[in-house]
Every structure is written in structure tokens, then in C-alpha cells.
Scaffold this active site. Structure first.
Site, PDB file in Angstrom:
ATOM      1  N   THR A  13       4.959 -18.991   6.390  1.00  9.14           N
ATOM      2  CA  THR A  13       5.510 -19.879   5.358  1.00  9.14           C
ATOM      3  C   THR A  13       6.475 -19.140   4.442  1.00  9.14           C
ATOM      4  OG1 THR A  13       3.375 -20.981   5.381  1.00  9.14           O
ATOM      5  CG2 THR A  13       4.860 -21.553   3.593  1.00  9.14           C
ATOM      6  N   ALA A  33      24.490 -10.688  -7.251  1.00 13.87           N
ATOM      7  CA  ALA A  33      24.138  -9.305  -6.909  1.00 13.87           C
ATOM      8  C   ALA A  33      25.368  -8.420  -6.756  1.00 13.87           C
ATOM      9  CB  ALA A  33      23.313  -9.279  -5.628  1.00 13.87           C
ATOM     10  N   VAL A 132       2.073 -11.977  -7.582  1.00 12.25           N
ATOM     11  CA  VAL A 132       1.337 -12.629  -8.665  1.00 12.25           C
ATOM     12  C   VAL A 132       2.076 -13.898  -9.097  1.00 12.25           C
ATOM     13  CG1 VAL A 132       0.402 -12.403 -10.989  1.00 12.25           C
ATOM     14  CG2 VAL A 132       0.492 -10.397  -9.499  1.00 12.25           C
ATOM     15  N   LYS A 205      -4.840 -10.642  -8.260  1.00 11.94           N
ATOM     16  CA  LYS A 205      -3.685 -10.801  -9.141  1.00 11.94           C
ATOM     17  C   LYS A 205      -3.981 -10.300 -10.551  1.00 11.94           C
ATOM     18  CE  LYS A 205      -2.254 -14.824  -6.406  1.00 11.94           C
ATOM     19  NZ  LYS A 205      -2.464 -16.275  -6.282  1.00 11.94           N
TER      20      LYS A 205
END
Lengths: 440, 440
Positions: A13, A33, A132, A205
């Protein structure tokens, strides 16, 4: 400037999301960037399936070693999960002088210290925004946005599956097993949901945030981990009647016990006052509340999982690395927020030493003096009672629930008081204890 | 490594906060930055007062030129506000090769393009996290955290004074003037509150976010700015009855008009469904909701003003600059998120071209056929009605309020419809129009 070359390991995924978002927003990402970011090699177990997703332009190989060892790859993105192969993979990528981006919280919570040390020694970056709270840039906020602050406490809804289940239990009055089944059908919970529902994922986390916030090594083995699988629908209802919502929180905070500084690190169902913003984070959404001395309370809210939200974090890391690839390693943000030679040895407290408030539900025989016995035990332990809810026994029943909310006390005090309560002849079975945080 | 040397210009609330936080958290900040950050020179109008705050160790001068021209200063922190002297100061600091940190949204919203160009030419950084939403690291989230995304829309409560006033008006049912006076007494509103209550401050911040989100120059002159000073207590009450809160939002979003891409940039009181998290941001708190293609909705919440929260942002910028001071300018994050040669010329739309929903309050004579006339005018303009609230006339009164919520339509359509409604013989005075965003 030549594009930076990315090798992707794992096309599930998140891997697919990363591929799709990089392709779709290619132009904008390059405009930011200042350099192209190109996936030039992919490793996936099912090569044919992977090739059908990414087309012919990008070669797909079945083995991660080919990616990690390729001299034509600048950054390896590890998206296979688990913590055995992934550890070998990441360490070998580092040894080969590659920068690494990973979404793997289990890996970092268990082996982060070793991995970051290896990266430090080799002068490469290991970025993990995606590990996280998925799409929420909370790692960046903690490591860079709040550098001025002494962080005091973090409390987060950092597991979407459990938040979805708790939201459904509350809204529809359903029990845990029923909602879990629905969540599995909807794809919000995995076939084996253990890591989510037992709080392990949230603890991974919380462990990572704890290290970054306080300048300590990752110490997953010291985290207290309690999930939501034993939570009853009636506790959610009683909490609501008392003005609280129950959320699975990952909590890490500073505490002083007997004059010594310590860190609390714990995951458990938690009562939160309904009026707090974080109590109103519903469904599969995540939110992290940070308390810090200069900024006060701040909160970060968004999607914590899913292909594209997580890809958003993976790609943000790719852009950061692209910008800093040619910079002096000294000028980079330290992996765990603090310079590696500047970590502290503040200890994580055992659960018995933490301080919080409590929701206690006691199932009692409906007899005179029961309440007096309960309140006496708490008073003897110098535990103040903040609120009491006594339910009428149902028609023809002789037993009922008494719910008490306590003021703050140490966990070992409440443990002792609960043991005494459970020995009362009027008390049936065990006491249900859920921790309560005011988060004011 | 030698500490980086900071010259502070302005020692008001934020300047003092910056001094205090840097001193208090000195050790932690150094542990993160890997290098000391020291204020070595301060300019303040009242030298004696400033010296009494910072002590004898730091010299205080009365003129900003001494700081900006000092060869011993690496970074100039501009905290004097306004946009005349501050502009001269910042441009001279840049010309002298200093990096600059500023909390000055007015300056950047009006002169940002010129300032960033000068900084670009000189190879120095101008950092401004503190300019938008104080302690919330929203600039970092937009410029770095969400680089993977095509940002679609931003809606923020970015002025604490007006949010405090609106929260008080709603909770206590008071009118604007009364609450403003209280806010002034409490220090939440300034003696001259115009910039806050008329939406100018929020528009400065929305302008900066607009540039960063969409890769366009700052264009404050094209922002639509409407404050809260004309908002009536009864509109807040009616909105509540319909399930909405009124917030002053800074909104900037992509829109397509007649096949051409444009950007909406507007500040005005806005109805938001009560159940949205951002509708529950109360008091002086700020929150910014971002919608982006990969991550979906995310929200950033915290204190938007005050000495230490703003200092938190100023110091985070100091740490970022300290880290990147020796790096190649090419590897730094571009001032406006996109590389300067990669800006786009997507136009900011005139207000008549924007699309939103509306709350209309019409004061009417209580006669048969009034509602038919109103709904006919809207239907003729192909504006759908979402909800209607008709109040009974008060005892002995013959006039009453009709409130209608519309579906989305273009501002020029509603303008035309309102003009027609105001010409109806049964309509008294002008129509009150408040925009409505579902933020779904």
C-alpha cells in the site's frame, strides 16, 4: 543537477502510494526540491504484479539485496515492515553508504539505537517521518519546529484502527468484538489485528517520540502497553455520562519521583474530558498533543495511515535528504533530535511509579455500607475522589456498578487500593481500572 | 565550534521572550543544534529598560544600525514590527551578508518578494516561522512537511484577538463592542485594534501561506479583507441554531473559473459546521487546516501570539539557520517553498469570481408572500437553498429575521441576488451576508 536515484523495497500500500504520488506530483516536487527525485529500481516479492503497477520504465527485481547493493541508488526506501529482514536490509544499505527512508516504527522502536549509530558512523541519513502518525509531520515538528522548547509531555492518538473502533463503539453503542469485525470488513483492521488492538503499534510510535522529545535512546522494552480489547461498551457509556471520552493514547512525559527526574512511557485506554480538542478526534484520524515550556500546548492532526498519507511523509523525507545529500553531515538534523553525544540517561519509570488519575468501576452487591467501604479504602490510601456515579440495580437485580473518578495518585497506590477493594465481601469480581488524563 | 552570534533588534514582548527562552533552554538548544546560539548585541529604544531585563553581560544600543552593521553578528533578529524601518533594516542586514529572522508578517506580506530576492542574490536566509500562527510550526509544515503534496486549500484561525472576541460573544451572548473592551482590558486586544479586528493581520498571514502553498509571489494587495467589527451577536446565535460556528478565517485555495486556474485569497467571518474540529478552537488559540492531495486534511493547532510562543518560532529559525549557515545555499529550503526560478503566475481571483456558500439574514415585514419573493430571486439566480430559519416576530412587532443558507455559488451571483432582495418593498434595510465553508 542530475535526479537523485531512489530504490524502493516493498510495493504494498505505502510503496504503491509513494510511486503514485511521486509520479503525479513530479513537477511540483522538483520545483520545491530543486532536483528531480526518481525511483530507478524496485524490489517486490511479486515481480509481475509490481511491474503491472509501475509499468516497464522502472525495473523490478525480486530480491532486496539488488536494490541495497546497487551502485546506482542514492537512497533506499524500506517499506517491507517487520524487524528482521528489514533490519538486515537497512544496516546493509547504511554500510553501502546509502541514505535510508523507512516507515517502519517496529524496526526503529526495537533497533533504532543500533541503526542510528551505524548511520552516524557512516555519515548517512535515516529518515522516518512516516513511522509515526503517517501523513502528520510530527517528527519534523518535534525535531525541528520545537527546538527552542523543553518538551514536557506528549499524548497522541497514534493508531487509527483503535481510534476507529473506539469511535464506533461510542457512537453506535456496540461492543468491541462486533466493531472489530466490522473494521476488518472495511479494511480498517488487519486479519491479525493484535499489534493494533493490543497497543503495540502505538507503543512503537510513542517510544520513538519519547526518544526525540527527551533526548534518550529508544527503549521499547520499558514501555507499558495496554490495548483496548478488554474495554467494555458500558465503560465508554459511563465515561460519557461523566463528561469523558475514552481514547487509546500513547503518552510520554517528564515526571519527578522522590526528587529524581524520570520519563513516563505508556500506552493505554484513557479517559479525556470531552471538551478537549483531542477528545473529538474521531474515526481513523490521528492527533498528537505536545506540551512544551515556551509554546505551551500544540496539536497536530491528520491521517495516520493509508497509502498516500504515508507516502506524503516518505516523500517529504526524500526531499529533505535530496537537499542535504551534499551537505556536511554535521549540519543535518540529528536522528534523535539531539546530537548523538548529547543524549541523557534519564530513566523510564516503571509503571508503578507513574502518576495519573483513575476511573474505577466496581461491581457490588447492593447493600448498605458498600460505598462507605470503598471510600474508606481510598481515603486510607490518601486518594481523593473527584466524582462518583452509582447506577441503580436493574429490575430484579441485586448487583450494580459504582464508578469513581480519582484525583492524581501513583499507580502503586491505586494498585494497593484496588487489591483491598477486591477483597471486600460486597465486591463481585475484579475492579475495572482505566486511567484518566485531564490534558489541561 | 564557536557559538553563532545573534543581534536582536527590538526588546518588546517577543524580544524579551526570545531572550528568556534562549537563556532558560540554552543547554537543550545547544544539545540539539550542536552549536551555541548567543545573543551578543541588542538594539532597543529604551536602553536602560532593556539593560535591566538582560543584565550587564549583553550590550544594548539605541540604534538598529549598530546591530545590522556589526561585523560580529551572524544573524539579525528583527522584532520591531511595522514595514518602513523594518524594511530598511532587513534589506541592510541582507546587504551586509547577515541572515535574518523576522516575526513581521506585515513586512513580508507587503515587501516579501523584494526581500527574498535580495536574500537570494546575497546567498543568505530570511526565516519567518514566527510571522504566521506564532508557536505553531506551520511554515515548516507547509514548506517541508508537505512537499510531496499538491496543496489544494488552507483555512486558518490565524488571529487570536478576533478568535477570543468571537468565542466570548458566542459563549456569553455579548455584543462586539462590549467584548472588545473586555479583550482590551485583558491585554488580548491592543489599544488600537484595527489591524486585528478588521482582518488585516490575518490577511498578512494568509498572503504568506498562499505564496508558500502555491508557489506564487506574495500579493497582499489582491487579498479580500473583511473583519468582525460589524458582526452582530444575533448572527452568531442564529448560526449556532443552524449547527454552525462563526470564525474569522484566512482562506486561500485553488479554484478553476471558466477553465482557468486561479487562487482565492480572502479573510472574512465564516460559518463552519460545529462538528468540525477547527470550529471548536476557542479563545486566543490558532489553528490552520490544510487540504492536500496525498495527505488529505491535516490541522495544526496552538498559540498564535505571545512572547514565549512566538519566541519558540524565532529560536527554531535560529537553530535552522545555525545548522545551514555553512551549507551550500542551493541545499537550503527556498524562502517561498518553491525554487525562485520556479514560481508560477497563477492569478489571484477577484472576489466576484470566488465560489462559496452563504448565510443570508434578511430583515422583513411579516407579510404573506415574503418568503416566496426571496426564494424566487434565489431560484432565478440558480442559487439553491440549503436551510431556512424564520423567526417569529417579537411580541407587538411586525418585522422579523429570515435566515437562509445557500449552496455554493459565485460571489457575483449572490451580489446580484442580494441587490434584488434589497429592492423588495417587504425587505427592510440591507441584507447581512456571511460566507459559509463546509471544510469537509
Amino acid at each position: 543537477m542530475k535526479p537523485i536515484r531512489v530504490g524502493l523495497v516493498g510495493l504494498g500500500t505505502v510503496g504503491t502510494g509513494t510511486f503514485e504520488v511521486l509520479r503525479r506530483n513530479q513537477a511540483d516536487i522538483r520545483r520545491r526540491a530543486g532536483r528531480g527525485i526518481e525511483i530507478t529500481l524496485i524490489a517486490a516479492r511479486n515481480v509481475a504484479r509490481a511491474q503491472s503497477i509501475v509499468g516497464d520504465a522502472i525495473p523490478v527485481v525480486p530480491d532486496w539485496q539488488s536494490v541495497v547493493d546497487s551502485p546506482d541508488i542514492d537512497i533506499v526506501v524500506e517499506l517491507i515492515g517487520g524487524y528482521e529482514t528489514s533490519k538486515e536490509l537497512v544496516l546493509r544499505a547504511i554500510a553501502n553508504g546509502k541514505h535510508v527512508v523507512t516507515a517502519n516504527k517496529a524496526l526503529l522502536a526495537l533497533h533504532g539505537n543500533e541503526i542510528f549509530q551505524a548511520a552516524q558512523d557512516k555519515g548517512v541519513m535515516v529518515a522516518f517521518e512516516a513511522a509515526v502518525a503517517g501523513g502528520i509531520p510530527i517528527i519534523k515538528a518535534l525535531r525541528e519546529g520545537l527546538t527552542a522548547n523543553r518538551i514536557e509531555a506528549i499524548a497522541g492518538i497514534i493508531n487509527g484502527t483503535t481510534n476507529f473502533i473506539l469511535s464506533e463503539m461510542r457512537e453506535k453503542g456496540l461492543d468491541f468484538a462486533t466493531v472489530l469485525r466490522q473494521a476488518q470488513e472495511l479494511g480498517y483492521a488487519e486479519a491479525d489485528p493484535t499489534f493494533d488492538i493490543e497497543g503495540v503499534d502505538a507503543a512503537h510510535k510513542a517510544t520513538i517520540m519519547s526518544a526525540i522529545a527527551f533526548g534518550i535512546p529508544v527503549q521499547f522494552e520499558k514501555a507499558y502497553v495496554e490495548g483496548i480489547s478488554k474495554l467494555q461498551a458500558k465503560d465508554i457509556r459511563y465515561a460519557e455520562q461523566l463528561g469523558y471520552r475514552i481514547k487509546l493514547l500513547g503518552i510520554t512525559k517528564r515526571a519527578v519521583v522522590n526528587g529524581t527526574e524520570g520519563i513516563e512511557l505508556r500506552v493505554h485506554p484513557t479517559l479525556i474530558p470531552c471538551k478537549r480538542l483531542i477528545a473529538n478526534v474521531e474515526g481513523a484520524m490521528n492527533a498528537v498533543l505536545v506540551n512544551a515550556d515556551a509554546v505551551g500546548a500544540s496539536m497536530y492532526y491528520g491521517r495516520g495511515a493509508g497509502g498516500e498519507p504515508t507516502a506524503s511523509a516518505v516523500i517529504a523525507d526524500l526531499v529533505d535528504i535530496t537537499r542535504l545529500a551534499t551537505a556536511d553531515p554535521e549540519s543535518r538534523v540529528p536522528h534523535l533530535a539531539f546530537q548523538p553525544n548529547q543524549m541523557t540517561d534519564v530513566q523510564i519509570l516503571p509503571m508503578s511509579e507513574i502518576t495519573t488519575s483513575y476511573y474505577l468501576r466496581v461491581y457490588v452487591k447492593d447493600q448498605p455500607g458498600v460505598m462507605a467501604d470503598l471510600t474508606r479504602i481510598l481515603a486510607d490510601a490518601t486518594i481523593s475522589i473527584d466524582a462518583v456515579l452509582q447506577k441503580e440495580p436493574g429490575e430484579g437485580e441485586t448487583r450494580t456498578d459504582i464508578i469513581m473518578l480519582t484525583h492524581q495518585t501513583q499507580e502503586k497506590n491505586i494498585d494497593a487500593a484496588i487489591a483491598k477493594i477486591e477483597r471486600l465481601p460486597t465486591v463481585v469480581g475484579t475492579v475495572t481500572r482505566i486511567r484518566l488524563e485531564n490534558l489541561s
